[in-house]
Structure formats: structure tokens, C-alpha cells
Design an enzyme around this catalytic site. Structure first.
Site, PDB file in Angstrom:
ATOM      1  CE  LYS A  16      -7.373  -1.814   4.692  1.00 41.91           C
ATOM      2  NZ  LYS A  16      -7.053  -1.150   3.426  1.00 41.91           N
ATOM      3  CE  LYS A  45     -11.257  -2.751   4.270  1.00 40.99           C
ATOM      4  NZ  LYS A  45     -10.245  -2.253   3.408  1.00 40.99           N
ATOM      5  CB  CYS A  91      -0.956  -0.015   1.188  1.00 43.00           C
ATOM      6  SG  CYS A  91      -2.094  -1.421   1.143  1.00 43.00           S
ATOM      7  CE1 TYR A  93     -17.328  -4.780  -2.738  1.00 45.42           C
ATOM      8  CE2 TYR A  93     -17.320  -5.691  -0.506  1.00 45.42           C
ATOM      9  CZ  TYR A  93     -16.673  -5.033  -1.537  1.00 45.42           C
ATOM     10  OH  TYR A  93     -15.385  -4.613  -1.368  1.00 45.42           O
TER      11      TYR A  93
HETATM   12  C1  PBG Z   1      -6.976  -1.243  -0.089  1.00 39.67           C
HETATM   13  C2  PBG Z   1      -8.234  -1.820   0.409  1.00 39.67           C
HETATM   14  C3  PBG Z   1      -8.545  -3.152   0.778  1.00 39.67           C
HETATM   15  C4  PBG Z   1      -9.921  -3.163   1.043  1.00 39.67           C
HETATM   16  C5  PBG Z   1     -10.394  -1.870   0.854  1.00 39.67           C
HETATM   17  N1  PBG Z   1      -9.346  -1.054   0.489  1.00 39.67           N
HETATM   18  C6  PBG Z   1      -7.734  -4.374   0.784  1.00 39.67           C
HETATM   19  C7  PBG Z   1      -6.556  -4.516   1.631  1.00 39.67           C
HETATM   20  O1  PBG Z   1      -6.256  -3.698   2.504  1.00 39.67           O
HETATM   21  O2  PBG Z   1      -5.868  -5.503   1.390  1.00 39.67           O
HETATM   22  C8  PBG Z   1     -10.723  -4.378   1.407  1.00 39.67           C
HETATM   23  C9  PBG Z   1     -12.204  -4.282   1.163  1.00 39.67           C
HETATM   24  C10 PBG Z   1     -12.930  -5.576   1.121  1.00 39.67           C
HETATM   25  O3  PBG Z   1     -12.393  -6.638   1.486  1.00 39.67           O
HETATM   26  O4  PBG Z   1     -14.100  -5.551   0.714  1.00 39.67           O
HETATM   27  N2  PBG Z   1      -5.949  -1.075   0.788  1.00 39.67           N
END
Ligand code: PBG
Length: 324
Positions: free
Chosen positions: A194, A247, A129, A312
Site C-alpha cells: 500500500k 493499492k 492508522c 466503486y
Molecule cells: C484506510 C484505507 C484507505 C483506503 C482504504 N483503506 C485510506 C488511507 O490509507 O488513507 C483508500 C481507498 C480509496 O482511496 O479508495 N487506511
């Protein structure tokens, strides 16, 4: 006063009575629909996410207009660029796939709130990232790119930019760049909390963003920690975040609850890909009812304290509530 005087079942007898005492309502007005916008020509269904598609820009604009007409107020956009590089420069390309999609969707449905995810994993050839130094993501070098990305997304018409890379100082960097660029009115939804979660698995197929080596535990949070979530949320609030996102959602209901009680900012929750796919898979096997399971899950996320949910199932919720 207790049983037999107290009988909670009295108010559960009929649907009319149940509706009078219902504490949590779920409707389209707090839902955010995710979009995977691709630079390819064709629509492609994501194998691990039935019903979710990678869409070319024009198809995304049509789909957004359809959702807008159903009453979904907002979309969050993820890009799948044709080319990737070490820094993820596609993220701040004014002609990048998300920037073009923002303009096309804005034209197709001017009133929709447009959120642009700001991260680099979809744009880097290594899938991490941010910018690498050795095998680690360099925090401050990534912030410099995040500044450019925020301004480019705002210029393309994003109402909200949503940093999801879990770099320290990401909100302050974006706020400063947006203000300096003349975008003081662009809001920041920070993925403040997150976790490094297995439930992002299907998303990485959808966004083609799996890390080429290692994992994201050096920047995303350890699911064992709750107090750290409050620290992250507080920090991002003090840096100027307008919305705090938690999240994943289902395995973090306690965190959503705690953040919404401790902070006075709106809280968003991301009902992530794995939460969607596992219900889809179980429903396909006939093991549970998709509609009931999804509605229960979304209601629980709302009940925990989320004022908005990225899901979703956004279009399905409209359909289900419309009685079809
Ligand atoms: C990007 C990002 C991710 C998700 C949203 N933005 C993936 C990750 O961090 O690997 C995951 C969203 C989902 O699983 O629906 N960094």
C-alpha cells in the site's frame, strides 16, 4: 514470416473474431464492492465521489442484497463511527458500526463474501492508522489493537479481514489472534503493498479519515519503490496472508504484474477513490466516456495480474455488461 504474410488485423475484423482471441475477461465474478457504513440516520452522497454513498446499516444491507442479485460476490466494509478516540477503540467494539453491518448484510444475503477492512484511521480522533507515540504511530501497540479488531470482525461474521494500516507484523498478529479465538477459517487479505498515494484523497472524505497532522509516509510505501513491494508481499505471505492486495491499482500495474508473477497467492487490486473520481470528473466535463474509460482501466488491472478488484464501479459494470 512477417508482413504481408502476418496480418494481425485479420482477427480484429468483427466482434466475433475479437471475442475469440480476447485474453482478459472482465465480469462481476471478480469484483468487490466497497461500502461506507455510517452511524448517522441518513444516506449521504460523497461530494468527491458521485454515485458513492455513506449508508446507515439497514440501507447497506439492502444495497448489498441488490449487488448480490446482480452477481457481485463480495463486499468490503468501512465504518464511520459516531465517536472517535485516541486509540480507535470503535474498531473492536462488538456493537460497532461495521460489526452491526456485517450481521445485517449476512442476514440479507447469506451467500455474499464479506470482507472487513481492519484499520484505525476512521476510528481515531487524530486520523492516523494506529496508536500514537508522540507524532509517530507505535507499531507494536497498534498490533495489540489489531488482534482484538480481527477477532471482533470475525465474530461478527466476516469471511475475510483486511488489515490496511501497514504495520509490520500485522498479518502474523491477526492470524495468531484469529486462530486462538477459534477463527482459523477466517481468511486474511493483506494490504501488503500500500503506497502513500494522493489517489486516496476522495476516500478520506468518504470515510472521514484524513490525518489531523502530517501524512502517512511513515507507514505507507514510497511510490518510487518496486523491489520493496516484493519484500512486503513476501513477508505477508510468510506471516500467513491468504490474499495479497496492491493499492492503488492504476499507477501500480507494474507492481500487480510483479507480485502476481513472483508469488503463488491470489492478488487483489484496489481501484481506489481517486481513480474513480478523476474519471467521473472528466466525464462530467464531457472530456471522456466514463463507461469506456472505466472498463478499460479495470480490464488493464485484470490483465496486469489481479484476480480480484475492489472498485466503486462494481454495480455499473454489471449494468454495462448487461447492455443497459
Ligand atoms: C484506510 C484505507 C484507505 C483506503 C482504504 N483503506 C485510506 C488511507 O490509507 O488513507 C483508500 C481507498 C480509496 O482511496 O479508495 N487506511
Amino acid at each position: 514470416m512477417a508482413f504481408p504474410a502476418e496480418r494481425p488485423r485479420r482477427l480484429r475484423r468483427t466482434e466475433a473474431l475479437r471475442s475469440l482471441i480476447r485474453e482478459t475477461g472482465l465480469g462481476p465474478s471478480n469484483l468487490i464492492a466497497p461500502f461506507f457504513v455510517s452511524e448517522r440516520e441518513d444516506r449521504r452522497e460523497v461530494g468527491s465521489m458521485p454515485g458513492v454513498f455513506q449508508l446507515p446499516v439497514e440501507a447497506a444491507a439492502e444495497e448489498a442484497a441488490r449487488l448480490c442479485a446482480l452477481g457481485i460476490p463480495a463486499a468490503i466494509l468501512f465504518g464511520i463511527p459516531a465517536r472517535k478516540d485516541a486509540e480507535g477503540s470503535g474498531a473492536w467494539d462488538d456493537d460497532g458500526v461495521v460489526q452491526r453491518a456485517l450481521r445485517a448484510i449476512r442476514k440479507a444475503c447469506p451467500d455474499m463474501a464479506l470482507i472487513a477492512d481492519a484499520c484505525f484511521c476512521e476510528y481515531t480522533d487524530h486520523g492516523h492508522c494506529g496508536v500514537l507515540r508522540g507524532r509517530e504511530v507505535d507499531n507494536d501497540a497498534t498490533l495489540a489493537n489489531l488482534r482484538k479488531t480481527a477477532v471482533s470482525l470475525a465474530r461478527a461474521g466476516a469471511d475475510i479481514v483486511a488489515p490496511s494500516c501497514m504495520m509490520d507484523g500485522m498479518v502474523a498478529a491477526m492470524r495468531e489472534a484469529l486462530n486462538a479465538g477459534g477463527f482459523a477459517g477466517t481468511a486474511i487479505m493483506s494490504y501488503a503493498v500500500k503506497y502513500a498515494s494522493a489517489f486516496y484523497g476522495p476516500f478520506r472524505e468518504a470515510a472521514e479519515s484524513a490525518p489531523a497532522f502530517g501524512d502517512r509516509r511513515g507507514y505507507q510505501m514510497d511510490p518510487a519503490n518496486a523491489r520493496e513491494a516484493l519484500r512486503e508481499a513476501r513477508l505477508d505471505a510468510s506471516e500467513g496472508a491468504d490474499i495479497i492486495l496492491v493499492k492503488p491499482a492504476l499507477s501500480c500495474l507494474d507492481i500487480i504484474y510483479a507480485v502476481s508473477r513472483r508469488l503463488d497467492l491470489p492478488v487483489a487490486a484496489y481501484n481506489v477513490s481517486g481513480e474513480y473520481s478523476m474519471i467521473k470528473a472528466a466525464a462530467r466535463l464531457g472530456w471522456l466516456d466514463e463507461r469506456k474509460a472505466a472498463m478499460e482501466m479495470l480490464t488493464a488491472i485484470k490483465r496486469a495480474g489481479a484476480s480480484m478488484i475492489i472498485t466503486y464501479w462494481a454495480a455499473d459494470v454489471c449494468r454495462w455488461l448487461g447492455g443497459t
